[in-house]
Write a protein that holds these residues in place. Structure first.
Motif, mmCIF file in Angstrom:
data_model
loop_
_atom_site.group_PDB
_atom_site.id
_atom_site.type_symbol
_atom_site.label_atom_id
_atom_site.label_comp_id
_atom_site.label_asym_id
_atom_site.label_seq_id
_atom_site.Cartn_x
_atom_site.Cartn_y
_atom_site.Cartn_z
ATOM 1 N N TYR A 37 0.856 -1.174 0.000
ATOM 2 C CA TYR A 37 0.000 0.000 0.000
ATOM 3 C C TYR A 37 0.900 1.235 0.000
ATOM 4 O O TYR A 37 2.093 1.145 0.305
ATOM 5 N N ARG A 45 -4.530 6.106 2.442
ATOM 6 C CA ARG A 45 -3.724 4.959 2.051
ATOM 7 C C ARG A 45 -4.454 4.194 0.943
ATOM 8 O O ARG A 45 -5.670 3.978 1.017
ATOM 9 N N ARG A 50 -1.054 -6.499 -4.971
ATOM 10 C CA ARG A 50 -1.379 -7.600 -4.071
ATOM 11 C C ARG A 50 -0.968 -8.900 -4.750
ATOM 12 O O ARG A 50 -1.078 -9.044 -5.968
ATOM 13 N N TYR A 95 3.903 0.839 2.309
ATOM 14 C CA TYR A 95 3.721 -0.085 3.433
ATOM 15 C C TYR A 95 3.524 -1.513 2.940
ATOM 16 O O TYR A 95 2.803 -1.754 1.962
ATOM 17 N N CYS A 96 4.104 -2.416 3.662
ATOM 18 C CA CYS A 96 3.926 -3.846 3.437
ATOM 19 C C CYS A 96 2.784 -4.332 4.328
ATOM 20 O O CYS A 96 2.688 -3.939 5.494
ATOM 21 N N ASN A 97 1.929 -5.188 3.770
ATOM 22 C CA ASN A 97 0.766 -5.695 4.518
ATOM 23 C C ASN A 97 0.648 -7.197 4.336
ATOM 24 O O ASN A 97 0.829 -7.716 3.237
ATOM 25 N N GLN A 99 -2.118 -10.374 5.121
ATOM 26 C CA GLN A 99 -3.510 -10.622 5.487
ATOM 27 C C GLN A 99 -3.865 -12.092 5.339
ATOM 28 O O GLN A 99 -3.539 -12.720 4.320
ATOM 29 N N ASN A 104 -4.359 -9.241 10.191
ATOM 30 C CA ASN A 104 -3.866 -8.174 9.331
ATOM 31 C C ASN A 104 -2.656 -7.523 9.999
ATOM 32 O O ASN A 104 -2.772 -6.996 11.107
ATOM 33 N N TYR A 105 -1.497 -7.572 9.332
ATOM 34 C CA TYR A 105 -0.278 -7.001 9.904
ATOM 35 C C TYR A 105 0.306 -5.962 8.954
ATOM 36 O O TYR A 105 0.232 -6.110 7.729
ATOM 37 N N TRP A 106 0.945 -4.941 9.546
ATOM 38 C CA TRP A 106 1.519 -3.843 8.774
ATOM 39 C C TRP A 106 2.973 -3.586 9.161
ATOM 40 O O TRP A 106 3.345 -3.726 10.322
#
Length: 116
Positions: A37, A45, A50, A95-97, A99, A104-106
């Motif tokens: 993102y 954002r 993906r 940002y890296c995400n 899921q 859900n981690y950032w």
């Protein structure tokens, strides 16, 4: 402890390239869908790219199609974003995400600045 650490950001001239990396630990990386993102100053954002858990399916924002490529390395628990033909409008914190259903981690983000 879950960690997502982005790197590779910096200052680049329009038309240039950068490669972002996100190294992860602390969760079952192989089963997670991963995303990049970005958030530009004063904007919300937005999803950039993906990739599915196994890496077979990818999705891109219209604004980056044909210029950015997302990849997933399940052996090393990391993803990358190859960014080519960068434009000033690509300036943002990236940002890296991770899921997996409601998990859900950032990461904390890496700044990309495209300017002459």
């Amino acid at each position: 402890q879950v960690q997502l650490v982005e790197s590779g950001g910096g200052l680049v001239q329009p038309g240039g390239s950068l490669r972002l990396s996100c190294v992860t630990s602390g969760f079952a990386f192989k089963i997670y869908m991963m995303s990049w993102y970005r958030q530009a100053p004063g904007k919300e954002r937005e999803l950039v790219a993906r990739i599915s858990s196994r890496g077979g399916d990818t999705t891109y924002a219209d604004s980056v199609k044909g210029r950015f490529t997302i990849s997933k390395d399940n052996a090393n628990n990391m993803i990358a974003l190859q960014m080519n033909s960068l434009e000033p409008e690509d300036t943002a914190v990236y940002y890296c995400n991770a899921q997996y259903y409601d998990l859900n981690y950032w990461g904390k983000g890496t700044l990309v600045t495209v300017s002459s």
